[in-house]
Design a protein around this motif. Structure first.
Motif, PDB file in Angstrom:
ATOM      1  N   TYR A 181       0.842  -1.199   0.000  1.00 15.44           N
ATOM      2  CA  TYR A 181       0.000   0.000   0.000  1.00 15.44           C
ATOM      3  C   TYR A 181       0.879   1.253   0.000  1.00 15.44           C
ATOM      4  CZ  TYR A 181      -3.932  -3.017   1.291  1.00 15.44           C
ATOM      5  OH  TYR A 181      -4.902  -3.986   1.311  1.00 15.44           O
ATOM      6  N   ARG A 182       0.470   2.242  -0.760  1.00 15.89           N
ATOM      7  CA  ARG A 182       1.201   3.516  -0.823  1.00 15.89           C
ATOM      8  C   ARG A 182       0.619   4.480   0.216  1.00 15.89           C
ATOM      9  NH1 ARG A 182       1.825   6.688  -6.507  1.00 15.89           N
ATOM     10  NH2 ARG A 182       3.087   4.836  -6.980  1.00 15.89           N
ATOM     11  N   ILE A 183       1.469   4.982   1.118  1.00 15.62           N
ATOM     12  CA  ILE A 183       1.035   5.892   2.176  1.00 15.62           C
ATOM     13  C   ILE A 183       1.777   7.224   2.025  1.00 15.62           C
ATOM     14  CG2 ILE A 183       0.942   6.290   4.668  1.00 15.62           C
ATOM     15  CD1 ILE A 183       0.738   3.271   5.022  1.00 15.62           C
ATOM     16  N   PRO A 184       1.082   8.311   1.708  1.00 20.75           N
ATOM     17  CA  PRO A 184       1.752   9.608   1.516  1.00 20.75           C
ATOM     18  C   PRO A 184       2.357  10.132   2.816  1.00 20.75           C
ATOM     19  CG  PRO A 184      -0.641   9.856   1.490  1.00 20.75           C
ATOM     20  CD  PRO A 184      -0.377   8.397   1.518  1.00 20.75           C
ATOM     21  N   LEU A 185       3.510  10.785   2.696  1.00 23.89           N
ATOM     22  CA  LEU A 185       4.213  11.366   3.843  1.00 23.89           C
ATOM     23  C   LEU A 185       4.176  12.888   3.764  1.00 23.89           C
ATOM     24  CD1 LEU A 185       7.389   9.106   4.033  1.00 23.89           C
ATOM     25  CD2 LEU A 185       5.494   9.134   5.654  1.00 23.89           C
ATOM     26  N   ARG A 186       4.119  13.515   4.918  1.00 23.88           N
ATOM     27  CA  ARG A 186       4.153  14.980   4.954  1.00 23.88           C
ATOM     28  C   ARG A 186       5.560  15.484   4.666  1.00 23.88           C
ATOM     29  NH1 ARG A 186       0.403  15.859  10.409  1.00 23.88           N
ATOM     30  NH2 ARG A 186      -1.426  14.742   9.614  1.00 23.88           N
ATOM     31  N   ASN A 187       6.563  14.689   5.043  1.00 24.26           N
ATOM     32  CA  ASN A 187       7.960  15.058   4.810  1.00 24.26           C
ATOM     33  C   ASN A 187       8.659  13.902   4.101  1.00 24.26           C
ATOM     34  OD1 ASN A 187       8.030  17.615   6.585  1.00 24.26           O
ATOM     35  ND2 ASN A 187       7.260  16.057   7.984  1.00 24.26           N
ATOM     36  N   CYS A 188       9.213  14.183   2.923  1.00 22.51           N
ATOM     37  CA  CYS A 188       9.810  13.142   2.080  1.00 22.51           C
ATOM     38  C   CYS A 188      11.019  12.482   2.757  1.00 22.51           C
ATOM     39  CB  CYS A 188      10.219  13.745   0.753  1.00 22.51           C
ATOM     40  SG  CYS A 188      10.831  12.524  -0.424  1.00 22.51           S
ATOM     41  N   LEU A 189      11.145  11.182   2.567  1.00 20.20           N
ATOM     42  CA  LEU A 189      12.255  10.433   3.153  1.00 20.20           C
ATOM     43  C   LEU A 189      13.533  10.542   2.337  1.00 20.20           C
ATOM     44  CD1 LEU A 189      10.469   7.077   4.096  1.00 20.20           C
ATOM     45  CD2 LEU A 189      10.991   8.981   5.597  1.00 20.20           C
ATOM     46  N   TYR A 190      13.396  10.894   1.061  1.00 19.16           N
ATOM     47  CA  TYR A 190      14.541  10.794   0.152  1.00 19.16           C
ATOM     48  C   TYR A 190      14.939  12.154  -0.402  1.00 19.16           C
ATOM     49  CZ  TYR A 190      12.573   6.158   0.494  1.00 19.16           C
ATOM     50  OH  TYR A 190      12.052   4.990   0.989  1.00 19.16           O
ATOM     51  N   ASP A 191      16.244  12.410  -0.402  1.00 20.19           N
ATOM     52  CA  ASP A 191      16.784  13.629  -1.006  1.00 20.19           C
ATOM     53  C   ASP A 191      17.872  13.224  -2.005  1.00 20.19           C
ATOM     54  OD1 ASP A 191      18.953  12.876   0.551  1.00 20.19           O
ATOM     55  OD2 ASP A 191      18.533  14.346   2.121  1.00 20.19           O
ATOM     56  N   GLU A 192      18.651  14.179  -2.458  1.00 19.17           N
ATOM     57  CA  GLU A 192      19.658  13.900  -3.487  1.00 19.17           C
ATOM     58  C   GLU A 192      20.759  12.963  -2.993  1.00 19.17           C
ATOM     59  OE1 GLU A 192      21.171  17.428  -5.254  1.00 19.17           O
ATOM     60  OE2 GLU A 192      19.215  18.114  -5.980  1.00 19.17           O
ATOM     61  N   SER A 193      20.950  12.904  -1.671  1.00 20.81           N
ATOM     62  CA  SER A 193      21.968  11.998  -1.131  1.00 20.81           C
ATOM     63  C   SER A 193      21.479  10.550  -1.066  1.00 20.81           C
ATOM     64  CB  SER A 193      22.396  12.449   0.271  1.00 20.81           C
ATOM     65  OG  SER A 193      21.297  12.373   1.174  1.00 20.81           O
ATOM     66  N   SER A 194      20.163  10.360  -1.229  1.00 19.79           N
ATOM     67  CA  SER A 194      19.598   8.996  -1.209  1.00 19.79           C
ATOM     68  C   SER A 194      19.826   8.320  -2.549  1.00 19.79           C
ATOM     69  CB  SER A 194      18.103   9.050  -0.906  1.00 19.79           C
ATOM     70  OG  SER A 194      17.858   9.720   0.306  1.00 19.79           O
ATOM     71  N   SER A 195      19.623   6.997  -2.547  1.00 21.41           N
ATOM     72  CA  SER A 195      19.805   6.224  -3.778  1.00 21.41           C
ATOM     73  C   SER A 195      18.564   5.375  -4.034  1.00 21.41           C
ATOM     74  CB  SER A 195      21.043   5.324  -3.659  1.00 21.41           C
ATOM     75  OG  SER A 195      21.212   4.564  -4.842  1.00 21.41           O
ATOM     76  N   VAL A 196      18.001   5.547  -5.228  1.00 19.39           N
ATOM     77  CA  VAL A 196      16.804   4.804  -5.625  1.00 19.39           C
ATOM     78  C   VAL A 196      17.103   4.015  -6.887  1.00 19.39           C
ATOM     79  CG1 VAL A 196      14.395   5.003  -6.384  1.00 19.39           C
ATOM     80  CG2 VAL A 196      15.272   6.514  -4.591  1.00 19.39           C
ATOM     81  N   CYS A 197      16.624   2.765  -6.914  1.00 19.47           N
ATOM     82  CA  CYS A 197      16.774   1.907  -8.096  1.00 19.47           C
ATOM     83  C   CYS A 197      15.401   1.704  -8.725  1.00 19.47           C
ATOM     84  CB  CYS A 197      17.380   0.569  -7.692  1.00 19.47           C
ATOM     85  SG  CYS A 197      17.524  -0.614  -9.063  1.00 19.47           S
ATOM     86  N   LEU A 198      15.325   1.852 -10.037  1.00 16.85           N
ATOM     87  CA  LEU A 198      14.075   1.670 -10.768  1.00 16.85           C
ATOM     88  C   LEU A 198      14.157   0.393 -11.599  1.00 16.85           C
ATOM     89  CD1 LEU A 198      11.303   2.705 -11.722  1.00 16.85           C
ATOM     90  CD2 LEU A 198      12.492   4.055 -13.459  1.00 16.85           C
ATOM     91  N   ILE A 199      13.209  -0.518 -11.374  1.00 17.80           N
ATOM     92  CA  ILE A 199      13.167  -1.789 -12.105  1.00 17.80           C
ATOM     93  C   ILE A 199      12.121  -1.672 -13.218  1.00 17.80           C
ATOM     94  CG2 ILE A 199      12.751  -4.276 -11.928  1.00 17.80           C
ATOM     95  CD1 ILE A 199      13.489  -4.057  -8.950  1.00 17.80           C
ATOM     96  N   ILE A 200      12.555  -1.919 -14.459  1.00 17.74           N
ATOM     97  CA  ILE A 200      11.653  -1.807 -15.599  1.00 17.74           C
ATOM     98  C   ILE A 200      11.446  -3.176 -16.241  1.00 17.74           C
ATOM     99  CG2 ILE A 200      12.251   0.595 -16.042  1.00 17.74           C
ATOM    100  CD1 ILE A 200      14.140  -0.341 -18.234  1.00 17.74           C
ATOM    101  N   LYS A 201      10.443  -3.240 -17.131  1.00 23.78           N
ATOM    102  CA  LYS A 201      10.104  -4.522 -17.750  1.00 23.78           C
ATOM    103  C   LYS A 201      11.130  -4.937 -18.795  1.00 23.78           C
ATOM    104  CE  LYS A 201       6.252  -6.912 -19.998  1.00 23.78           C
ATOM    105  NZ  LYS A 201       4.868  -6.786 -20.523  1.00 23.78           N
ATOM    106  N   ASN A 202      11.385  -4.072 -19.761  1.00 23.06           N
ATOM    107  CA  ASN A 202      12.328  -4.384 -20.847  1.00 23.06           C
ATOM    108  C   ASN A 202      13.393  -3.292 -20.940  1.00 23.06           C
ATOM    109  OD1 ASN A 202      10.820  -6.693 -21.758  1.00 23.06           O
ATOM    110  ND2 ASN A 202       9.337  -5.251 -22.616  1.00 23.06           N
ATOM    111  N   HIS A 203      14.586  -3.681 -21.334  1.00 20.29           N
ATOM    112  CA  HIS A 203      15.673  -2.716 -21.464  1.00 20.29           C
ATOM    113  C   HIS A 203      15.620  -2.072 -22.853  1.00 20.29           C
ATOM    114  CE1 HIS A 203      19.489  -0.955 -20.148  1.00 20.29           C
ATOM    115  NE2 HIS A 203      19.836  -1.019 -21.422  1.00 20.29           N
ATOM    116  N   ASP A 204      14.805  -1.040 -22.951  1.00 23.26           N
ATOM    117  CA  ASP A 204      14.674  -0.275 -24.188  1.00 23.26           C
ATOM    118  C   ASP A 204      15.469   1.016 -24.022  1.00 23.26           C
ATOM    119  OD1 ASP A 204      13.976   1.076 -26.437  1.00 23.26           O
ATOM    120  OD2 ASP A 204      11.817   1.057 -26.063  1.00 23.26           O
TER     121      ASP A 204
END
Length: 305
Positions: free
Chosen positions: A57-80
């Motif tokens: 479940y997606r729960i909105p936050l009043r203050n974001c957990l992630y800034d530019e120092s954070s690292s996020v990985c995005l998983i996609i279906k096909n490598h286009d």
């Protein structure tokens, strides 16, 4: 129902103080010491839901957990290449790596490579079309470490808005047991921001728990190295206590009635056994008496002869 703001404030400040004290006690030569810890909201339910859901479940936050120092990985279906380039140009520097399902099965198919991928990022976002295949592709370690990929709609018209919303949320997936954990911040955030996130997250989380507040036993907050500090605990329901007491009285009455009925049956059985013994003895005594009478009569006949 809402939490006691004063109690939440005390708990948050105590956890931040605990983290600072722990940091001071760390050896200066320990280069791998993690001075920033995630803070989690711990919710214990009374009854466990048996409906398992892969998609968190997606729960909105009043203050974001992630800034530019954070690292996020995005998983996609096909490598286009064209699609990957489009995602990179959206303007999210926090997204440090884009991985396809093919990469997970080839480049990250070993235990050690999966562990390295898991530890390299703070959050994993994924194309919602492949979320059902991720448990097998990523392995159980991701889910045990609460690095459950959050689904995003990469087919959305406003892709920047879709990913932006995903980065401003925390995610909840019901546990198999009674204890549920949701990340609400990190110890380097301001106390006021952590308090807002805690209160807001719980208000939204209750909506996804069957029967809401009626099914919540306790609420607490903790870091990765601390104990859980309680901020809410449900009291026994008066009607439940009365009904339980009434049920106990009914059971006691049933036990007394059962014992009385058992005693009556036992007494009847004993009387029946005694009567049966008498009936068996009485025919034997009459036969013996007849034999005695016959013997006396025979003696008298012999005497007169």
């Amino acid at each position: 129902m809402s939490l006691n703001n004063e109690l939440v404030t005390k708990a948050v400040n105590s956890l931040i103080a605990h983290t600072k004290k722990k940091e001071e006690n760390e050896e200066p030569t320990n280069l791998f010491a993690n001075t920033v810890e995630p803070m989690h909201l711990i919710v214990t339910v009374k009854k466990i839901s048996h409906k398992m859901r892969i998609k968190p479940y997606r729960i909105p936050l009043r203050n974001c957990l992630y800034d530019e120092s954070s690292s996020v990985c995005l998983i996609i279906k096909n490598h286009d290449e064209e699609h990957v380039e489009k995602l990179k140009n959206l303007g999210f520097p926090v997204i440090k790596e884009i991985v396809s399902m093919h990469d997970l099965k080839s480049k990250y198919n070993g235990f050690e490579t999966k562990r390295q991928l898991m530890n390299a990022h703070d959050l994993f976002l994924t194309d919602d079309r492949v979320i059902n295949g991720l448990p097998k592709a990523l392995g159980g370690k991701f889910y045990l470490a609460k690095k459950i990929p959050a689904p995003v709609n990469l087919r959305a018209k406003n892709l920047r808005n879709e990913i932006g919303k995903a980065l401003k949320c925390t995610y909840y997936k019901a546990a198999r047991g009674s204890c549920n954990s949701v990340r609400v911040g990190t110890t380097d955030m301001a106390p006021a921001m952590l308090i807002e996130n805690t209160m807001g997250t719980l208000d939204n989380l209750v909506k996804h728990i069957p029967k809401g507040w009626d099914n919540i036993q306790s609420v607490g907050i903790k870091t990765g190295t601390s104990l859980t500090l309680p901020i809410y605990n449900a009291l026994p329901n008066a009607s439940t206590v009365i009904s339980n007491a009434a049920a106990d009285d009914d059971e006691a009455m049933e036990d007394v009635e059962g014992e009385t009925e058992g005693a009556e049956k036992k007494e009847k059985k004993e009387k029946k056994e005694k009567a049966s013994k008498k009936s068996k003895k009485s025919p034997l005594s009459r036969t013996k008496a007849k034999n005695i009478v016959k013997a006396h009569a025979k003696k008298r006949a012999e005497a007169t002869a």
